[in-house]
Design a protein around this motif. Structure first.
Motif, PDB file in Angstrom:
ATOM      1  N   SER A  78       0.665  -1.242  -0.218  1.00  0.00           N
ATOM      2  CA  SER A  78       0.262   0.255  -0.240  1.00  0.00           C
ATOM      3  C   SER A  78       0.863   1.451  -0.254  1.00  0.00           C
ATOM      4  O   SER A  78       0.677   1.995  -0.794  1.00  0.00           O
ATOM      5  CB  SER A  78      -1.048   0.562   1.151  1.00  0.00           C
ATOM      6  N   LEU A  79       2.126   1.005   0.480  1.00  0.00           N
ATOM      7  CA  LEU A  79       2.735   3.045   0.734  1.00  0.00           C
ATOM      8  C   LEU A  79       3.333   2.648   0.039  1.00  0.00           C
ATOM      9  O   LEU A  79       3.995   3.723  -0.604  1.00  0.00           O
ATOM     10  CB  LEU A  79       3.413   2.486   2.088  1.00  0.00           C
ATOM     11  N   GLY A  80       3.856   2.121  -1.260  1.00  0.00           N
ATOM     12  CA  GLY A  80       5.025   1.842  -1.706  1.00  0.00           C
ATOM     13  C   GLY A  80       3.870   2.498  -3.451  1.00  0.00           C
ATOM     14  O   GLY A  80       4.547   3.193  -4.194  1.00  0.00           O
ATOM     15  N   LEU A  81       2.807   1.543  -3.491  1.00  0.00           N
ATOM     16  CA  LEU A  81       2.001   2.185  -4.457  1.00  0.00           C
ATOM     17  C   LEU A  81       1.575   3.716  -4.263  1.00  0.00           C
ATOM     18  O   LEU A  81       1.565   4.340  -5.856  1.00  0.00           O
ATOM     19  CB  LEU A  81       0.471   1.556  -4.351  1.00  0.00           C
ATOM     20  N   THR A  82       0.946   3.951  -3.377  1.00  0.00           N
ATOM     21  CA  THR A  82       0.808   4.839  -2.681  1.00  0.00           C
ATOM     22  C   THR A  82       2.047   6.382  -3.157  1.00  0.00           C
ATOM     23  O   THR A  82       1.833   7.803  -3.491  1.00  0.00           O
ATOM     24  CB  THR A  82       0.344   5.609  -1.380  1.00  0.00           C
ATOM     25  N   CYS A  83       3.020   5.883  -3.056  1.00  0.00           N
ATOM     26  CA  CYS A  83       4.584   6.827  -2.956  1.00  0.00           C
ATOM     27  C   CYS A  83       4.227   7.094  -4.553  1.00  0.00           C
ATOM     28  O   CYS A  83       4.823   8.439  -4.551  1.00  0.00           O
ATOM     29  CB  CYS A  83       5.978   6.371  -2.125  1.00  0.00           C
ATOM     30  N   LEU A  84       3.829   6.449  -5.069  1.00  0.00           N
ATOM     31  CA  LEU A  84       4.440   6.086  -6.791  1.00  0.00           C
ATOM     32  C   LEU A  84       3.218   6.821  -6.958  1.00  0.00           C
ATOM     33  O   LEU A  84       3.362   8.299  -8.079  1.00  0.00           O
ATOM     34  CB  LEU A  84       4.587   4.887  -7.701  1.00  0.00           C
ATOM     35  N   SER A  85       2.263   7.052  -6.648  1.00  0.00           N
ATOM     36  CA  SER A  85       0.868   7.642  -7.462  1.00  0.00           C
ATOM     37  C   SER A  85       1.282   9.274  -6.510  1.00  0.00           C
ATOM     38  O   SER A  85       0.758   9.852  -7.497  1.00  0.00           O
ATOM     39  CB  SER A  85      -0.245   6.990  -6.401  1.00  0.00           C
ATOM     40  N   ILE A  94      -4.777  15.750  -3.179  1.00  0.00           N
ATOM     41  CA  ILE A  94      -4.637  14.417  -4.417  1.00  0.00           C
ATOM     42  C   ILE A  94      -4.147  13.483  -2.575  1.00  0.00           C
ATOM     43  O   ILE A  94      -4.018  12.432  -2.673  1.00  0.00           O
ATOM     44  CB  ILE A  94      -4.984  14.527  -5.880  1.00  0.00           C
ATOM     45  N   GLN A  95      -2.753  14.331  -3.016  1.00  0.00           N
ATOM     46  CA  GLN A  95      -2.103  13.166  -2.367  1.00  0.00           C
ATOM     47  C   GLN A  95      -2.281  13.364  -0.870  1.00  0.00           C
ATOM     48  O   GLN A  95      -2.886  12.129  -0.372  1.00  0.00           O
ATOM     49  CB  GLN A  95      -0.569  14.251  -1.799  1.00  0.00           C
ATOM     50  N   THR A  96      -2.624  13.621   0.129  1.00  0.00           N
ATOM     51  CA  THR A  96      -3.457  13.987   1.716  1.00  0.00           C
ATOM     52  C   THR A  96      -4.712  13.031   1.554  1.00  0.00           C
ATOM     53  O   THR A  96      -4.299  11.218   2.091  1.00  0.00           O
ATOM     54  CB  THR A  96      -4.220  15.535   1.621  1.00  0.00           C
ATOM     55  N   THR A  97      -5.603  12.637   0.045  1.00  0.00           N
ATOM     56  CA  THR A  97      -6.186  11.760   0.208  1.00  0.00           C
ATOM     57  C   THR A  97      -5.718  10.581   0.169  1.00  0.00           C
ATOM     58  O   THR A  97      -5.971   9.198   0.746  1.00  0.00           O
ATOM     59  CB  THR A  97      -7.135  11.949  -1.029  1.00  0.00           C
ATOM     60  N   ASN A  98      -4.395   9.990  -0.903  1.00  0.00           N
ATOM     61  CA  ASN A  98      -3.781   9.020  -1.275  1.00  0.00           C
ATOM     62  C   ASN A  98      -3.332   8.891  -0.221  1.00  0.00           C
ATOM     63  O   ASN A  98      -3.656   7.296  -0.405  1.00  0.00           O
ATOM     64  CB  ASN A  98      -3.242   9.471  -2.579  1.00  0.00           C
ATOM     65  N   PHE A  99      -2.730   9.105   0.704  1.00  0.00           N
ATOM     66  CA  PHE A  99      -2.211   8.630   2.233  1.00  0.00           C
ATOM     67  C   PHE A  99      -3.148   8.513   3.323  1.00  0.00           C
ATOM     68  O   PHE A  99      -2.657   7.033   4.096  1.00  0.00           O
ATOM     69  CB  PHE A  99      -1.267  10.080   2.802  1.00  0.00           C
ATOM     70  N   CYS A 100      -4.164   9.374   2.616  1.00  0.00           N
ATOM     71  CA  CYS A 100      -5.241   8.574   4.525  1.00  0.00           C
ATOM     72  C   CYS A 100      -5.784   7.671   3.723  1.00  0.00           C
ATOM     73  O   CYS A 100      -6.078   6.457   4.484  1.00  0.00           O
ATOM     74  CB  CYS A 100      -6.598   9.513   3.812  1.00  0.00           C
TER      75      CYS A 100
END
Length: 194
Positions: A78-85, A94-100
């Motif tokens: 999850s963290l890997g895909l989020t960092c790439l996203s 969008i960054q905050t939403t992805n991280f949440c």
């Protein structure tokens, strides 16, 4: 012989993403949030390490279960895909939403179950596909959802239903093709943006 092939399939899923993460350090200067790219690759490699450790608890036979190492596998995925996203978007919302959403995936594994965590990972993947396709518009990116989502899910489902470990061998390389896709898209974009 089969165990050697299974072990190799898992080792390559660790080594290749971590090497790509190291190669990505201070690279891709045209990406504004380039600092997240190496973390994305390295977290994907770490997720595979935790999956391997989890397999040692089940004698390398795939067992659909919940455990600490299985949770770490899904958490780092999850963290890997989020960092790439989030590496390719400047939009703070969008960054905050992805991280949440990533945090929800990580927390929901223990609060609810693995299935709930996987639903959040689907959302993470949707954000990733939208963000990357919007920025790069590269036909090659189709290999991420094809290999990283469709084939890994297909092979995993076949493995769960049949118990035939042959399907287990195919999951790691399929995931690695999707990781290589990210790197190749980034590399190709370097030529477009420079």
């Amino acid at each position: 012989m089969f165990f050697s092939i299974l072990l190799l399939a898992h080792f390559q899923a660790v080594i290749i993403p971590i090497l790509l993460g190291i190669r990505s350090i201070n690279k891709f200067k045209h990406i504004n949030k380039k600092k997240f790219i190496p973390f994305g690759f390295i977290f994907l490699g770490l997720s595979s390490i935790f999956e391997m450790i989890d397999h040692t608890q089940t004698s390398w036979i795939y067992v659909d279960h919940s455990s600490l190492f299985n949770w770490l596998f899904y958490s780092f995925l999850s963290l890997g895909l989020t960092c790439l996203s989030i590496s390719v978007t400047e939009n703070k919302f969008i960054q905050t939403t992805n991280f949440c959403i990533s945090l929800c995936s990580i927390i929901s594994y223990f609060l609810f179950n693995k299935t709930t965590a996987l639903l959040f990972q689907v959302i993470i993947s949707i954000f990733l596909i939208i963000n990357w396709q919007r920025v790069f518009k590269d036909w090659l990116f189709i290999f991420y959802p094809l290999f990283g989502i469709f084939f890994t899910t297909f092979f995993g489902t076949r493995l769960s239903i049949s118990g035939d470990q042959f399907w287990h061998v195919l999951i790691g390389p399929s995931g690695t093709i999707s990781v290589l896709t990210f790197y190749l898209v980034l590399k190709r974009s370097n030529k477009k943006f420079n």
